[in-house]
Design a protein around this motif. Structure first.
Motif, short mmCIF file in Angstrom:
data_model
loop_
_atom_site.label_atom_id
_atom_site.label_comp_id
_atom_site.label_asym_id
_atom_site.label_seq_id
_atom_site.Cartn_x
_atom_site.Cartn_y
_atom_site.Cartn_z
N SER A 269 0.80 -1.22 0.00
CA SER A 269 0.00 0.00 0.00
C SER A 269 0.84 1.27 0.00
O SER A 269 0.31 2.36 -0.21
N ASP A 299 -6.08 -5.12 4.08
CA ASP A 299 -6.29 -4.37 2.84
C ASP A 299 -5.02 -3.67 2.37
O ASP A 299 -4.92 -3.29 1.20
N ALA A 302 -3.04 -5.17 -0.77
CA ALA A 302 -3.63 -5.19 -2.11
C ALA A 302 -2.56 -5.05 -3.18
O ALA A 302 -1.63 -4.26 -3.06
N GLU A 337 -5.22 -11.94 -3.62
CA GLU A 337 -4.80 -10.82 -4.45
C GLU A 337 -4.15 -11.31 -5.74
O GLU A 337 -4.33 -10.72 -6.82
#
Length: 350
Positions: A269, A299, A302, A337
């Motif tokens: 990220s 998250d 990702a 992912e």
């Protein structure tokens, strides 16, 4: 063999690479080969010396390779070979004090920099395009300043490799305004990323491999602005390091196709959509404890914003006591992912 070679007066190329010269008594015959342009003893384990008188006769010599030999010192009169363009040494071979006289030298590999005097000599070799050096011996503040000052004068340099003695971190900080032709840079141990590694100085840098004691997030920001960079490999020496949460700009690393972060923890990220648009091979590490109710969430793993991915390798670091459940969830997230990514990149864990 030597008697036959001594009669080859018109010989221009003599390649003895890999020949067993370990117990050969002398290279006396070289003095008869005064038309030589190329001489290689690479990998021969020759343990004698380069005879000064004979070497001095090779006035047309353009390339000399003594890597893989036991030659401990260059003869002082090697500086009289004004047409010498390429000099490959065995690591540890002592250099002459008048290296600056080799004004045609474009390729110098294996040079040991053990003093401020030697470091200063390098700055006079302004035709250099390839330089591989090893920092050794007494590396004090004076030597550091002389070495960095010499780098600043090598405006034609394209390939630069800096090794350190016995893995001791060197301080390479200093003022280098421009290495505008540099395309490849390798530094195997430094205390911090030198400030002269910057987009203003290294406009053509395509490959950067560096081992550093500590990396800062501002270092990553600066490296992201290197417009020509294609290959990036950063390795943290010593203890593993955890970077604080941060994010590079959306236009960072525009040309990078292979990126490796080793021995320090980060997450995908940190690269927002638009950053690293050409990245194909990505190696990075994560601290598992960060996903145990810590700084990061799943998250943050990702991969969809890296559109060109083909291969992903993840180092799973445990700095504390991450549970097996956290390990499972992190792996499951990354497998997901990879599955939903348009390229279905190969995924490996370490």
């Amino acid at each position: 063999m030597t008697s036959q070679l001594s009669c080859c007066h018109l010989l221009r190329v003599l390649d003895l690479q890999g020949c067993s010269l370990e117990y050969h008594p002398s290279l006396w015959f070289l003095g008869n080969l005064f038309h030589l342009r190329y001489l290689s003893l690479a990998g021969s384990k020759y343990d004698g010396e380069l005879p000064p008188i004979e070497i001095g006769k090779l006035q047309f010599l353009q390339a000399l390779d003594i890597s893989g030999t036991e030659i401990e010192e260059l003869p002082s009169n090697i500086v009289e070979l004004r047409q010498l363009m390429s000099l490959h040494l065995e690591w540890g071979t002592r250099l002459t004090n008048r290296l600056r006289n080799l004004t045609s030298l474009e390729d110098l590999q294996g040079a040991g920099v053990d003093s401020a005097c030697t470091a200063e000599e390098l700055g006079h070799l302004t035709q250099l395009r390839i330089l591989k050096v090893k920092i050794e011996g007494r590396w004090d503040e004076r030597a550091r300043k002389a070495f960095v000052a010499s780098l600043a004068k090598l405006h034609r340099i394209q390939y630069l490799s800096i090794r350190t003695w016995d893995y001791v971190a060197a301080d390479l900080e200093g003022s280098v305004e421009s290495l505008s032709n540099l395309r490849y840079l390798y530094i195997d141990e430094t205390k911090s990323i030198p400030t002269w590694i910057s987009p203003a100085s290294l406009v053509l840098l395509s490959s950067l491999e560096i081992t550093v004691v500590q990396v800062r997030r501002e270092d990553i920001q600066v490296l992201g602005k290197l417009q020509a960079l294609r290959y990036l490999n950063i390795y943290i020496s010593g203890d593993k390091q955890v970077l604080e949460r941060f994010m590079v700009s959306p236009d960072a690393f525009p040309c990078v196709i292979k990126c490796t972060f080793t021995n320090f923890a980060t997450v995908p990220s940190m690269f927002p959509s638009g950053a690293m648009p050409r990245l194909e091979e990505f190696r990075f590490g994560i601290q598992l404890e960060d996903f145990s109710g810590g700084e990061f969430a799943l998250d943050d793993l990702a991969l969809g914003h890296l559109p060109s991915l083909q291969s992903v390798a993840v180092y799973l670091y445990r700095f504390g006591n991450a549970s097996e459940e956290v390990v499972r969830k992190v792996k499951e997230k990354l497998w997901h992912e990879a599955d939903v990514h348009p390229n279905h990149p190969e995924l490996r864990f370490y």
